[in-house]
Design a protein around this motif. Structure first.
Motif, PDB file in Angstrom:
ATOM      1  N   ALA A  12       0.832  -1.204   0.000  1.00 21.92           N
ATOM      2  CA  ALA A  12       0.000   0.000   0.000  1.00 21.92           C
ATOM      3  C   ALA A  12       0.867   1.255   0.000  1.00 21.92           C
ATOM      4  N   PHE A  13       1.923   1.250   0.813  1.00 18.17           N
ATOM      5  CA  PHE A  13       2.835   2.388   0.879  1.00 18.17           C
ATOM      6  C   PHE A  13       3.529   2.597  -0.463  1.00 18.17           C
ATOM      7  N   SER A  14       3.935   1.509  -1.095  1.00 17.54           N
ATOM      8  CA  SER A  14       4.680   1.586  -2.346  1.00 17.54           C
ATOM      9  C   SER A  14       3.839   2.154  -3.482  1.00 17.54           C
ATOM     10  N   ILE A  15       2.585   1.709  -3.597  1.00 12.62           N
ATOM     11  CA  ILE A  15       1.768   2.198  -4.705  1.00 12.62           C
ATOM     12  C   ILE A  15       1.435   3.676  -4.532  1.00 12.62           C
ATOM     13  N   VAL A  16       1.377   4.148  -3.284  1.00 14.24           N
ATOM     14  CA  VAL A  16       1.168   5.576  -3.045  1.00 14.24           C
ATOM     15  C   VAL A  16       2.378   6.371  -3.529  1.00 14.24           C
ATOM     16  N   LEU A  17       3.573   5.880  -3.225  1.00 17.58           N
ATOM     17  CA  LEU A  17       4.794   6.567  -3.666  1.00 17.58           C
ATOM     18  C   LEU A  17       4.829   6.705  -5.182  1.00 17.58           C
ATOM     19  N   ILE A  18       4.573   5.614  -5.874  1.00 16.63           N
ATOM     20  CA  ILE A  18       4.678   5.625  -7.332  1.00 16.63           C
ATOM     21  C   ILE A  18       3.561   6.449  -7.954  1.00 16.63           C
ATOM     22  N   LYS A  19       2.358   6.361  -7.392  1.00 15.41           N
ATOM     23  CA  LYS A  19       1.236   7.145  -7.922  1.00 15.41           C
ATOM     24  C   LYS A  19       1.529   8.636  -7.813  1.00 15.41           C
TER      25      LYS A  19
END
Length: 218
Positions: A12-19
């Motif tokens: 969840a944290f990772s997809i927020v960063l990339i988005k």
């Protein structure tokens, strides 16, 4: 809300960063918005190391990154740091099957016509907000948008052809995330409030004046 497992938290944290590196997040994108609120401070701290600051508006429901002032040494290392961040994010979600990682894409420059429509929509939103209204959303009919654009284009005898061009612009702005087609109604669009952040209100008049000069060929 059910507590997330460690692996799910990382995903969840990772997809927020990339988005956020892709562009922006709005409150109707629950997949990104909810974990962003959960990890808000961690996200801020993480991007601060890359010379980026997180701008989040709870009232208007959007979040995006803004380039901060970097020292020369920091700036030269920024691309490498971002690359490492994305690699780490991908590694953390390799074992996750239910979460799809968004692909990092470059931001493309806007054409003159698309920029013009964005400015007109931003101005319409500003006028809407200046009026007392119980509705927080600005919804425009397709023909309302046509009327905004027609002021800046010569009248065509072939109106159908001109409207097709306008539809192409509307679709492009919707792809960028500044317009949202209402469900069940292909002719009504919500002007998304992220457009306020992407087009500075202080420069609206200046940019619009420059566009008028270019259209008139002065």
């Amino acid at each position: 809300m059910k507590p997330l497992k460690k692996q799910e938290q990382n995903a969840a944290f990772s997809i927020v960063l990339i988005k956020l590196l892709q562009g922006f997040i709005t409150s109707d994108e629950k997949k990104y918005w909810e974990p962003l609120l959960i990890y808000q401070e961690t996200v801020r701290d993480y991007f601060a190391t890359l010379g980026l600051s997180l701008h989040l508006s709870m009232d208007d429901g959007y979040a995006f990154l803004k380039q901060g002032a970097l020292k020369q040494d920091d700036a030269s290392a920024q691309d490498q740091q971002i690359g490492e961040a994305l690699e780490e994010a991908a590694d953390e979600t390799d074992e996750t099957t239910d979460t799809q990682m968004p692909t990092l894409v470059r931001r493309m420059p806007l054409s003159f016509d698309v920029s013009l429509l964005c400015i007109l929509l931003r101005e319409a939103l500003e006028q809407f907000d200046s009026k007392v209204s119980d509705d927080h959303r600005l919804v425009l009919h397709r023909f309302d948008i046509y009327d905004l654009l027609k002021l800046f284009y010569e009248e065509k005898t072939d109106e159908t052809k001109q409207f097709k061009k306008f539809d192409t612009l509307i679709n492009r702005v919707a792809e960028l995330g500044f317009l949202k087609e209402l469900k069940g109604n292909q002719n009504s669009f919500e002007v998304r409030r992220i457009i306020k952040a992407q087009f500075d209100a202080e420069k609206l008049s200046e940019i619009k004046a420059q566009m008028i000069l270019e259209i008139e060929g002065v």
